[in-house]
Design an enzyme around this catalytic site. Structure first.
Site, short mmCIF file in Angstrom:
data_model
loop_
_atom_site.label_atom_id
_atom_site.label_comp_id
_atom_site.label_asym_id
_atom_site.label_seq_id
_atom_site.Cartn_x
_atom_site.Cartn_y
_atom_site.Cartn_z
N ALA A 63 -6.25 -0.53 -6.33
CA ALA A 63 -7.35 -0.86 -7.24
C ALA A 63 -6.85 -1.93 -8.21
O ALA A 63 -5.65 -2.01 -8.47
CB ALA A 63 -7.75 0.39 -8.01
N GLY A 108 -5.32 2.52 -3.65
CA GLY A 108 -6.64 2.42 -3.03
C GLY A 108 -6.60 1.66 -1.70
O GLY A 108 -7.44 1.88 -0.83
N GLU A 111 -5.59 4.09 0.76
CA GLU A 111 -6.72 5.02 0.97
C GLU A 111 -7.80 4.41 1.87
O GLU A 111 -8.42 5.12 2.66
CB GLU A 111 -7.29 5.45 -0.39
CG GLU A 111 -6.34 6.43 -1.09
CD GLU A 111 -6.73 6.69 -2.53
OE1 GLU A 111 -6.79 5.72 -3.31
OE2 GLU A 111 -6.97 7.86 -2.88
N GLU A 131 0.10 6.08 -7.55
CA GLU A 131 -0.72 6.38 -8.72
C GLU A 131 0.02 7.16 -9.80
O GLU A 131 -0.18 6.92 -10.99
CB GLU A 131 -1.99 7.15 -8.30
CG GLU A 131 -3.03 6.30 -7.58
CD GLU A 131 -2.81 6.20 -6.08
OE1 GLU A 131 -1.73 6.60 -5.60
OE2 GLU A 131 -3.71 5.71 -5.39
N1 DAK Z 1 -4.23 -4.99 -9.48
C1 DAK Z 1 -4.35 -6.19 -10.07
N2 DAK Z 1 -3.50 -7.20 -9.86
C2 DAK Z 1 -2.48 -6.98 -9.03
C3 DAK Z 1 -2.28 -5.74 -8.37
C4 DAK Z 1 -3.23 -4.70 -8.62
N3 DAK Z 1 -3.18 -3.51 -8.01
N4 DAK Z 1 -1.17 -5.82 -7.62
C5 DAK Z 1 -0.69 -7.07 -7.80
N5 DAK Z 1 -1.47 -7.76 -8.63
C6 DAK Z 1 -1.31 -9.15 -9.10
C7 DAK Z 1 -0.13 -9.25 -10.05
O1 DAK Z 1 -0.52 -8.90 -11.37
C8 DAK Z 1 0.22 -10.72 -9.92
O2 DAK Z 1 -0.73 -11.46 -10.68
P1 DAK Z 1 -0.26 -12.68 -11.66
O3 DAK Z 1 0.77 -12.08 -12.55
O4 DAK Z 1 0.31 -13.70 -10.69
O5 DAK Z 1 -1.52 -13.10 -12.33
C9 DAK Z 1 -0.07 -11.01 -8.45
O6 DAK Z 1 -0.93 -9.97 -8.01
C10 DAK Z 1 1.19 -10.97 -7.58
O7 DAK Z 1 1.83 -9.73 -7.83
P2 DAK Z 1 3.41 -9.62 -8.19
O8 DAK Z 1 3.87 -10.82 -8.91
O9 DAK Z 1 3.62 -8.30 -8.81
O10 DAK Z 1 4.03 -9.65 -6.70
P3 DAK Z 1 5.39 -8.97 -6.23
O11 DAK Z 1 5.61 -9.47 -4.84
O12 DAK Z 1 6.49 -9.15 -7.23
O13 DAK Z 1 5.08 -7.40 -6.15
C11 DAK Z 1 3.77 -5.43 -5.59
C12 DAK Z 1 4.10 -6.90 -5.24
C13 DAK Z 1 2.60 -4.99 -4.67
C14 DAK Z 1 4.99 -4.54 -5.31
C15 DAK Z 1 3.38 -5.35 -7.08
O14 DAK Z 1 2.40 -6.35 -7.32
C16 DAK Z 1 2.80 -4.03 -7.47
O15 DAK Z 1 3.53 -3.05 -7.64
N6 DAK Z 1 1.48 -4.02 -7.67
C17 DAK Z 1 0.78 -2.84 -8.15
C18 DAK Z 1 0.57 -1.89 -7.01
C19 DAK Z 1 -0.05 -0.59 -7.45
O16 DAK Z 1 0.48 0.14 -8.30
N7 DAK Z 1 -1.16 -0.31 -6.81
C20 DAK Z 1 -1.83 0.97 -7.00
C21 DAK Z 1 -2.84 0.81 -8.03
S1 DAK Z 1 -3.54 2.38 -8.43
C22 DAK Z 1 -10.17 5.56 -9.09
C23 DAK Z 1 -9.84 5.91 -7.83
C24 DAK Z 1 -8.81 5.26 -7.19
C25 DAK Z 1 -8.09 4.28 -7.84
C26 DAK Z 1 -8.47 3.90 -9.08
C27 DAK Z 1 -9.51 4.53 -9.73
N8 DAK Z 1 -11.19 6.28 -9.80
C28 DAK Z 1 -11.12 7.72 -9.58
C29 DAK Z 1 -11.79 5.74 -10.95
C30 DAK Z 1 -6.99 3.66 -7.20
C31 DAK Z 1 -5.85 3.44 -7.90
C32 DAK Z 1 -4.86 2.51 -7.41
O17 DAK Z 1 -4.98 1.87 -6.39
#
Ligand code: DAK
Length: 254
Positions: A63, A108, A111, A131
């Site tokens: 997400a 997400g 998922e 998460e």
């Molecule tokens: N969201 C927004 N931007 C993201 C992102 C994300 N999930 N993942 C990466 N980016 C953006 C980074 O901020 C960066 O943007 P700039 O700084 O260049 O503007 C760009 O993508 C490149 O990312 P990195 O510079 O971090 O790239 P790396 O190769 O160094 O690292 C990485 C890649 C995938 C390991 C890292 O980006 C990372 O850890 N990203 C976060 C992954 C994460 O934690 N994803 C899970 C999110 S939680 C809900 C139900 C479900 C959900 C939500 C609500 N409800 C019940 C309301 C779901 C939740 C999730 O998915």
């Protein structure tokens, strides 16, 4: 539009086009995927659906954390409903939905892959439900679909540690059906889909529905339902064509 769409040779390909944000899912993208999916499900030109991400780094990095940080309980509830509607639409689609995982499949993103009927990964794919690292839990079905696919032990490990697993490990635990070299992922996926496209679409659809039912029906009820659907096929022109083609040593024209 945050998606690129292609329809070719009965294959509908949905590509999330937010490479700079690693194809993270915001509300707009969720709505667009849902709308497109419903369109592809109704279309006579589409028999198999692919979901993939743009670029060579990410399928979907989860997400959109920037958008999510602004949620309050009311907008969070709206976001969860939209996400769950999308996951349910994928899972219950009468046409096979296949995720083509070309890099990170986090949160997400993992998922969405879990909701798909089949998962094909590039050798660069990395999976995680991270998460808990954000003080969250999986909210789009991760706690329910992951254990059904890989078993409780591996699901517990992935969800409460938030650890990443690579494509090889994902294949070992049964999270993905196949792993291909990242350079040939799409061409191999298209070959894979052709095996499905040659089959009777009604039989494919009925099979998917019964397999979904197996997650919640008792075996006895599931078997009864299977027998009922099986018998009903003998009234169906597709089945008649399939049987006739075999007997006459020709290719079925479904
Ligand atoms: N969201 C927004 N931007 C993201 C992102 C994300 N999930 N993942 C990466 N980016 C953006 C980074 O901020 C960066 O943007 P700039 O700084 O260049 O503007 C760009 O993508 C490149 O990312 P990195 O510079 O971090 O790239 P790396 O190769 O160094 O690292 C990485 C890649 C995938 C390991 C890292 O980006 C990372 O850890 N990203 C976060 C992954 C994460 O934690 N994803 C899970 C999110 S939680 C809900 C139900 C479900 C959900 C939500 C609500 N409800 C019940 C309301 C779901 C939740 C999730 O998915």
């Amino acid at each position: 539009m945050s998606l690129k769409l292609i329809i070719k040779d009965a294959l509908g390909i949905i590509t999330i086009d937010r490479e700079k944000s690693l194809n993270a899912l915001n509300k707009q993208v969720l709505k667009e995927i849902l709308k497109t999916l419903n369109k592809f499900i109704k279309s006579n030109d589409v028999k198999v659906i692919f979901i993939t991400g743009s670029g060579d780094k990410a399928f979907i990095a989860g997400a959109d954390i920037k958008e999510m940080s602004k949620l309050d309980p009311k907008s969070a509830s709206n976001f969860v409903e939209l996400g769950q509607e999308l996951m349910n639409t994928i899972e219950n689609s009468p046409k096979p939905v296949i995720s083509i995982i070309n890099g990170y499949a986090f949160g997400g993103g993992c998922e969405i892959a879990l909701a798909c009927h089949i998962r094909l990964a590039g050798d660069n794919a990395i999976f995680a439900q991270p998460e808990v690292k954000l003080g969250l839990i999986p909210g789009w079905g991760g706690t329910q679909r992951l254990p059904r696919i890989v078993g409780k032990g591996i699901a517990n490990e992935m969800i409460i540690s938030g650890k990443q697993i690579d494509a090889k490990e994902a294949y070992r635990v049964g999270l993905v059906n196949k792993v291909y070299k990242k350079e040939t992922l799409m061409s191999e996926a298209i070959k894979f889909a052709k095996n499905i496209l040659n089959n009777g679409p009604n039989a494919v659809s009925k099979s998917l529905s019964l397999i979904n039912d197996s997650s919640f029906l008792k075996l006895e009820k599931g078997l009864k339902k299977e027998a009922k659907v099986f018998s009903s096929l003998f009234d169906n022109s597709e089945t008649k064509e399939g049987l006739d083609a075999f007997l006459n040593k020709r290719k079925a024209n479904f």
